[in-house]
Each structure stands twice: as C-alpha cells, then as structure tokens.
Design a protein around this motif. Sequence first.
Motif, PDB file in Angstrom:
ATOM      1  N   ASP A  83      -8.884  11.817  48.370  1.00  0.00           N
ATOM      2  CA  ASP A  83     -10.060  12.905  49.512  1.00  0.00           C
ATOM      3  C   ASP A  83     -11.070  10.840  50.417  1.00  0.00           C
ATOM      4  OD1 ASP A  83     -12.327  13.388  50.897  1.00  0.00           O
ATOM      5  OD2 ASP A  83     -12.883  14.759  48.975  1.00  0.00           O
ATOM      6  N   ASP A 128     -12.837  11.620  52.520  1.00  0.00           N
ATOM      7  CA  ASP A 128     -13.102  11.684  53.916  1.00  0.00           C
ATOM      8  C   ASP A 128     -14.619  11.277  54.179  1.00  0.00           C
ATOM      9  OD1 ASP A 128     -14.343  13.216  56.190  1.00  0.00           O
ATOM     10  OD2 ASP A 128     -14.706  14.982  55.035  1.00  0.00           O
ATOM     11  N   ARG A 170      -3.426  11.163  54.333  1.00  0.00           N
ATOM     12  CA  ARG A 170      -3.851  12.457  55.052  1.00  0.00           C
ATOM     13  C   ARG A 170      -2.941  13.598  55.169  1.00  0.00           C
ATOM     14  NH1 ARG A 170      -6.913  10.361  59.857  1.00  0.00           N
ATOM     15  NH2 ARG A 170      -7.652   9.418  58.825  1.00  0.00           N
ATOM     16  N   HIS A 171      -3.406  14.431  55.880  1.00  0.00           N
ATOM     17  CA  HIS A 171      -2.557  15.849  55.253  1.00  0.00           C
ATOM     18  C   HIS A 171      -1.905  15.530  56.532  1.00  0.00           C
ATOM     19  CE1 HIS A 171      -5.267  17.925  58.192  1.00  0.00           C
ATOM     20  NE2 HIS A 171      -6.292  16.956  56.981  1.00  0.00           N
ATOM     21  N   ASP A 203      -6.947  12.975  40.860  1.00  0.00           N
ATOM     22  CA  ASP A 203      -6.550  14.341  40.328  1.00  0.00           C
ATOM     23  C   ASP A 203      -5.339  13.935  39.693  1.00  0.00           C
ATOM     24  OD1 ASP A 203      -6.309  16.727  39.277  1.00  0.00           O
ATOM     25  OD2 ASP A 203      -7.402  17.467  41.389  1.00  0.00           O
ATOM     26  N   GLY A 263     -11.031  10.326  44.821  1.00  0.00           N
ATOM     27  CA  GLY A 263     -10.161  12.175  44.913  1.00  0.00           C
ATOM     28  C   GLY A 263      -9.190  11.918  43.948  1.00  0.00           C
ATOM     29  N   GLY A 323     -12.661  16.054  57.449  1.00  0.00           N
ATOM     30  CA  GLY A 323     -11.623  16.631  56.587  1.00  0.00           C
ATOM     31  C   GLY A 323     -10.444  15.854  56.997  1.00  0.00           C
ATOM     32  N   GLY A 368      -5.134  17.613  49.908  1.00  0.00           N
ATOM     33  CA  GLY A 368      -6.266  18.712  48.703  1.00  0.00           C
ATOM     34  C   GLY A 368      -4.691  19.195  47.762  1.00  0.00           C
ATOM     35  N   VAL A 392      -7.461  13.502  53.776  1.00  0.00           N
ATOM     36  CA  VAL A 392      -7.470  14.565  52.936  1.00  0.00           C
ATOM     37  C   VAL A 392      -6.223  15.069  52.368  1.00  0.00           C
ATOM     38  CG1 VAL A 392      -7.944  16.751  51.328  1.00  0.00           C
ATOM     39  CG2 VAL A 392      -9.813  15.201  52.685  1.00  0.00           C
ATOM     40  N   THR A 409      -4.148   6.431  44.333  1.00  0.00           N
ATOM     41  CA  THR A 409      -4.599   6.889  44.854  1.00  0.00           C
ATOM     42  C   THR A 409      -6.037   6.389  42.836  1.00  0.00           C
ATOM     43  OG1 THR A 409      -3.886   8.814  46.168  1.00  0.00           O
ATOM     44  CG2 THR A 409      -6.915   8.609  44.904  1.00  0.00           C
TER      45      THR A 409
END
Length: 318
Positions: free
Chosen positions: A34, A36, A265-266, A81, A79, A41, A46, A44, A74
């Motif tokens: 993320d 952003d 990015r998506h 995870d 962001g 958005g 997600g 991102v 990342t």
Amino acid sequence: MNHPAPHTLRTVTGELRSASVRGPALAHEHLVLDLDRVGDGAAVLGAERHAAAVAAELVALREEYGLALVVELTCRGMGRDVRALSRIARETGVAVVAATGWYYEPFHTPEIDTLDVAALAGVLVREIEDGVDGTGVRPGVLGELGSHGDVPAPAEAKVLRAGARAAVATGLSVATHAQLGRGGLAQLELLTGEGLPAHRVSIGHQDLLDDPGVHRELAERGAYVAFDTVGKSGYQSDGTRLRLLLALLEAGHADRALLSCDISRHGYLRDAGGQGYGHLFASFLPRLRAAGADDDLIDLLTRRNPVRFLTGATVEEN
C-alpha cells in the motif's frame, strides 16, 4: 547471531535449500503493498481485494515457465503483510522471500526521526531474528532500502547505514530502491562503508537510468545491477532496457544482472489489463533470446544470479 545456513534461502514458509530452486525467480516484486498517499487507491495490492488475482498469476507462471521464487521487497511503511505473503506462497507453490527495512523518505515511519543508526539496525535485526509482528515469519532480505536523487537525503542515508549493519549482523543481503535509477553509486558507498560486501548488494531500478557507464562501475565494484522494472513502459521502453542490459552483458558482467517487473499497483495485474508478473517471461526474455541469449544465459540471469545474491554462495547450473 544466527545466520542462514550456506546455500539456504529464508522464505515466508521456512528455510529452503538453494538447490531446490530449479526454476526462475523474480528478483524484485510486490505481492501485497500500500503506497497510496493521495487516497485514490491506485498504488495498492490489497491482501483481500487483489491476492486472488496475484496468486492466479503466480500459479500460471509456475505452470508455464517453472517460476520458483519471488523476492518480495515490500518493507516497513509500504503496507507489508507477511501473513498474506505466507498464504500466497502456500496456495501457489511458489517460494516467497519477505523483506525488512525502510523505503525512501516519503514513506518513512516515525522511528526514523527518533532513533539513531544503531537503534534502527537493532529494530531490523530483531525482525530478522524473531519474525515480523509476532508472526514468526522471518525476513530473508533487507529492502527495498530507498533513496532519491544523486545523493541520499540524511534520513535515507541513516536507513541505508542501518540496513547495512543489520545485513552484516544477520548474514542477509540488501536490495535498494534508487529512484528513477539515480544515486546507485552513492548508495553502494554508504552500504559498503558499513562493512557490507558489494556482492551482497543489489542496486535497484537501473533500467531507468540510461547510463551504461554507471552500470559497469556498479558491476565492477561487485554489486548486482537490477533491471527490475521490465514492462513499465510509462517509465522506460523495453527497447531501451534491452539495449542497456546487452551493454552490461557485452562488458562481461552477466553474473551481476538481476531481472524483474516490480509490480507495484493493481492496475499492473493481468486481470486489470496490465502487463502482469509474467511480462518478463512472455515478452522481454524472448527479445533477449532473439538478440542472442542462450538457455544458460537465461538461467544465469533468472535463477543463479538472484539465488547467489540472496545467499552469497555459488549456485549450481541446471
């Protein structure tokens, strides 16, 4: 300090012998992030919304091209995870190496202002030794440690120095973010100045810098030169990337080049009409083959080099 065993990668699902990596790797990617900063958005990937599409791409690449490994850069403030990364790795059968560190200055987290280099290095070492946020998932690389401009800003220099100290302490390697390819030599000076050998460093986004002399100098000093935004035509054409890569290869530095797509990015995902993680294999490598690359060179660039970068150890040919 508990360093990884020789010829061993530290992945989100546990340690992996480098000899087990029989297919190609993507040396600089993002599976969940993320970035952003404007609220639209766009920058991102997600963990819930996009993870299925990400996993589907990795499965397809494993089946068609033998994709074996993704180096996922990342880090803190981007962001990250690691739970989602672990799920993706298990679902796809593709090994994933997670990262720790700090990105370039716009994404710095508050501790960078309040802690000195030694304390910041300690934060990174604890994540590497104990795992991220109580998950038990241990990073296997430091990155993408970032800077922008020809000389890192003071806070960025602090992050690079901390990352280098953590790398020396834990036996991991460092991958950088050199904004638009600039500042790589200054990054390398800072990192090696903290005692990190150049062959444990990958200088990022060099395919965005149209300067073969800089690429040669980085390689001559022993660092890896990352051509890691392949397919991002808004930044650079693949024709220019190919010309720059061929110049580095012709200068005798095939063993110092790394390749990837840096999906960040998506909108870059295939299901959104983007080039996807597979652009390297489906588009760029065929052009490299047409320019004269054989199977051994492709294996060197896409498997042996990234594994050697991560481990610091020689990798057997297929």
